[in-house]
Design an enzyme around this catalytic site. Sequence first.
Site, PDB file in Angstrom:
ATOM      1  N   HIS A 133       0.728  -1.123   0.085  1.00  0.00           N
ATOM      2  CA  HIS A 133       0.387   0.128  -0.067  1.00  0.00           C
ATOM      3  C   HIS A 133       0.468   1.250   0.177  1.00  0.00           C
ATOM      4  CE1 HIS A 133      -3.870   2.325   1.446  1.00  0.00           C
ATOM      5  NE2 HIS A 133      -2.788   2.986   1.576  1.00  0.00           N
ATOM      6  N   GLU A 134       2.317   1.496   1.225  1.00  0.00           N
ATOM      7  CA  GLU A 134       2.662   2.438   1.307  1.00  0.00           C
ATOM      8  C   GLU A 134       3.565   2.450  -0.099  1.00  0.00           C
ATOM      9  OE1 GLU A 134       1.377   4.911   3.711  1.00  0.00           O
ATOM     10  OE2 GLU A 134       0.261   3.637   4.136  1.00  0.00           O
ATOM     11  N   HIS A 151       1.592   4.518  -2.930  1.00  0.00           N
ATOM     12  CA  HIS A 151       1.680   6.363  -2.458  1.00  0.00           C
ATOM     13  C   HIS A 151       3.165   6.658  -3.336  1.00  0.00           C
ATOM     14  CE1 HIS A 151      -1.366   7.151  -0.320  1.00  0.00           C
ATOM     15  NE2 HIS A 151      -1.526   5.942   0.311  1.00  0.00           N
ATOM     16  N   GLU A 172      -4.532   8.113  -3.214  1.00  0.00           N
ATOM     17  CA  GLU A 172      -5.132   7.506  -2.565  1.00  0.00           C
ATOM     18  C   GLU A 172      -5.528   5.862  -3.269  1.00  0.00           C
ATOM     19  OE1 GLU A 172      -5.237   5.969   0.829  1.00  0.00           O
ATOM     20  OE2 GLU A 172      -6.328   4.165   0.976  1.00  0.00           O
TER      21      GLU A 172
HETATM   22 MG    MG Z   1      -3.045   5.200   1.874  1.00  0.00          MG
END
Ligand code: MG
Length: 493
Positions: free
Chosen positions: A263-264, A267, A293
């Site tokens: 997830h990160e 980003h 996101e």
């Molecule tokens: Mg996030």
Amino acid sequence: MSKNPVIDQIVDTYRPIWALNHAASLFEWDLETYMPVDAAKSRGFAQGQLALIQQQKVLNLTENASKAEKLDGLNDYEKGIIRKIKRALKYYTKVPPELVEKLTRTTTEASVVWREARKRSDFSLFEPYLEKIVQLKRKEADKLGYEAHPYNALMDLFEEDLTTRDVDKVFSPLVTALKKILSRIESSKSFRSNHKLEDVAYGEEAMKRVNQEVLRILGMPDKTFRMDVSTHPFTSSMSLDDVRITTRYEGKSFRETIFSVIHECGHALYDLQIDHSLEYTPLGDGPSLGIHESQSRFWENFVGRSREFTNLLYPTLKKNLPFVSEYSEGEIYKYFNLVRPTLIRVAADEVTYNFHIVVRYEVEKKLIGGEAKVSEIPEIWDDMMEDYVGVRPQNLAEGVLQDVHWSGGMIGYFPTYSLGNVIAGMVSNRMKRDLNVQDLIARGDISPIKLWLRENIHKWGAIYSPRELQKKALGDVYNPEYLVKYLEEKYLT
Ligand code: MG
């Protein structure tokens, strides 16, 4: 990128503001990772003072900004600069310095208090801070001005021009569709039941090796990127060449840390792939949190939770976590994709995740609209969790205290998570036109996916507004249909 002297002057004047942001993000990163807890007060003081300098510097742009507004024939870059500067000016013109300073100082102090409150599962520690923060955020909304609901003023800080009406238009069909999908999954049982692996403990060192392999698969660079540990996983971009993520090791259920890393990284990849000509300008960032996101959720769910990615990771899992050998690759895939009501948002599956967001959205509207007192929030939270998600928290750490956002003053942020899911669905749908994504993942060839994202989304930074960028890159705006279709295909066929 600009031949206009007024725009050039604005960009020049912006440089020290960029440097202040740079310093503030290093401060925030340090606060969440290595800072000794008793430093919270002095750090809050320093952050507050920096925010005041920042406000003054932004206000110095007033004259050039009004000159710039009268210019004709501007290119997209120049229009983007003006759009962003006008937004910053609106904020710092309307919100007085005392409030800017107080908000920054209070939220910095509150983050260590929240951490302690969460650890002890004790709302009373955090309550006086939340009280103050809600009061300050209401004042902020009043100063900024709004139509219909003060919450709109706060959401706009994270997602340009977003209103509760827009959110409701996305959430209401989404929730209806997700409920249907969930009940069909429940009756089919295939993705449903709890899994033994959720209780199996792992060693942190072994887990760190697995995460290193995840970084390798995703092709994360080693000279412009790093990973650390924090209470709540996050990404922090100091500059386009200094992007940092964190994860956490909870000691059991190994998928949690893996998916937080993926997830990160989503980003981080965004920030690392923004065009370097935008560095030191107001455009060296994504245009909104929903868009940002969408990238993390795309990598976490559409890539990371796919059958092909499980296949890619399986040998590494077996090698580092001996207990994995007892499970087939198909079992691991199932463990990665269980669907049923749970308590923790960040660990929630793709289907029920959005219910967690609806709870937070409703609670925040009540808080900011003055319909609920801070002291009533734990109970309202638990009731709504039962209503929307279908489970009732047994303690506050698993309930109202689980998220970092309120301690940091980030009220109005949560809806952007669901918008991110929705936009990720749009990204996946659009990408299919150009790439065979599943095939690329199966081969471990991630770079064409990264390149596609760079060319269509990342490189533009904040040149376009979130709506403009969606239209341009994805041909639609905040449309939940693609996400629903993807989930139906994944879980019901
Ligand atoms: Mg996030």
